[in-house]
Design a protein around this motif. Structure first.
Motif, mmCIF file in Angstrom:
data_model
loop_
_atom_site.group_PDB
_atom_site.id
_atom_site.type_symbol
_atom_site.label_atom_id
_atom_site.label_comp_id
_atom_site.label_asym_id
_atom_site.label_seq_id
_atom_site.Cartn_x
_atom_site.Cartn_y
_atom_site.Cartn_z
ATOM 1 N N PRO A 38 39.464 -0.516 -11.913
ATOM 2 C CA PRO A 38 40.677 -1.355 -10.940
ATOM 3 C C PRO A 38 40.864 0.063 -9.693
ATOM 4 O O PRO A 38 42.279 0.502 -9.140
ATOM 5 N N MET A 41 42.053 -0.816 -6.308
ATOM 6 C CA MET A 41 43.162 -2.161 -6.219
ATOM 7 C C MET A 41 44.254 -2.383 -5.125
ATOM 8 O O MET A 41 44.591 -0.778 -4.963
ATOM 9 N N PRO A 42 44.713 -2.338 -5.087
ATOM 10 C CA PRO A 42 44.584 -4.031 -4.761
ATOM 11 C C PRO A 42 43.502 -4.571 -3.862
ATOM 12 O O PRO A 42 42.916 -5.455 -3.944
ATOM 13 N N HIS A 45 38.415 -5.895 -6.427
ATOM 14 C CA HIS A 45 38.777 -5.888 -7.365
ATOM 15 C C HIS A 45 37.928 -5.704 -8.602
ATOM 16 O O HIS A 45 36.679 -6.462 -8.004
ATOM 17 N N ASN A 46 38.194 -5.682 -9.485
ATOM 18 C CA ASN A 46 37.224 -5.262 -10.683
ATOM 19 C C ASN A 46 36.005 -6.974 -10.712
ATOM 20 O O ASN A 46 36.816 -7.355 -11.335
ATOM 21 N N ASP A 48 34.174 -7.574 -8.621
ATOM 22 C CA ASP A 48 33.908 -8.368 -6.861
ATOM 23 C C ASP A 48 32.816 -7.758 -7.075
ATOM 24 O O ASP A 48 31.982 -6.692 -6.854
ATOM 25 N N ASN A 149 44.045 2.353 -5.333
ATOM 26 C CA ASN A 149 44.688 2.616 -6.981
ATOM 27 C C ASN A 149 44.661 4.092 -7.305
ATOM 28 O O ASN A 149 44.318 4.681 -7.887
ATOM 29 N N ARG A 180 36.880 -14.762 -3.504
ATOM 30 C CA ARG A 180 37.267 -13.382 -3.262
ATOM 31 C C ARG A 180 36.236 -13.326 -1.689
ATOM 32 O O ARG A 180 36.312 -12.012 -1.317
#
Length: 186
Positions: A38, A41-42, A45-46, A48, A149, A180
């Motif tokens: 993470p 993020m944002p 994303h995990n 991707d 993040n 995505r």
């Protein structure tokens, strides 16, 4: 019989050329990478899946806020955002980024800043000289990287500065999952 041998030879030759091109493209030009965790993020994303441009930094230097892939260890590559460039002093105070004493906006953090509780810092205060290495300015051929993040990111605050030799390339294209698919802009 001679025609069959010639056809087989043509197929083998075509396959060898295709594998050779694939090897060259994958080794020197572009490669896939999967976001693990993470820390971005944002923005990312995990899970991707992205394409890494491996040759761009042979032609130009990284720009502030490029998203880069680098070798964090022999077995692990990380994805982070370039925040500090060679010759600069970097500090964060009260969730504001300062480059050489000048305030720098980070628009990609705006959504996260709006959603966090007012008592919780987004980044945590730091100055370049207090990071591993104790530099007063970022040396040549190095960059300072941070995850988007910030409260959950292993980045230059822990790892120290990243040398250009460690950087695999720049990434900005998410190609999977389908919902995505996008190009990330600074």
């Amino acid at each position: 019989m001679e025609k069959i041998k010639s056809e087989w030879f043509d197929w083998v030759k075509a396959l060898l050329i295709a594998f050779g091109l694939f090897f060259i493209i994958r080794t020197f030009l572009f490669a896939p990478i999967v976001v693990d965790g993470p820390s971005m993020m944002p923005t990312l994303h995990n899970g991707d899946q992205m394409i890494v441009n491996k040759f761009i930094y042979r032609m130009q230097e990284p720009d502030r806020f490029d998203i880069v892939v680098f070798h964090a260890s022999d077995r692990k590559d990380f994805i982070k955002r370039v925040v500090g460039l060679p010759g600069e002093h970097v500090a964060v105070e009260d969730d504001v980024l300062y480059i050489d004493g000048e305030k720098v906006e980070e628009p990609f953090l705006q959504e996260r800043k709006e959603k966090k509780p007012s008592y919780q810092p987004l980044t945590g205060d730091f100055q370049l000289e207090h990071l591993p290495g104790g530099y007063e300015t970022i040396p040549d051929n190095h960059v300072l990287v941070l995850g988007d993040n910030r409260i959950n990111s292993t980045d230059s605050r822990i790892l120290g500065l990243v040398s250009m030799d460690q950087i695999v390339g720049k990434t900005s294209l998410i190609y999977w999952p389908l919902d995505r698919i996008q190009t990330i802009h600074d």
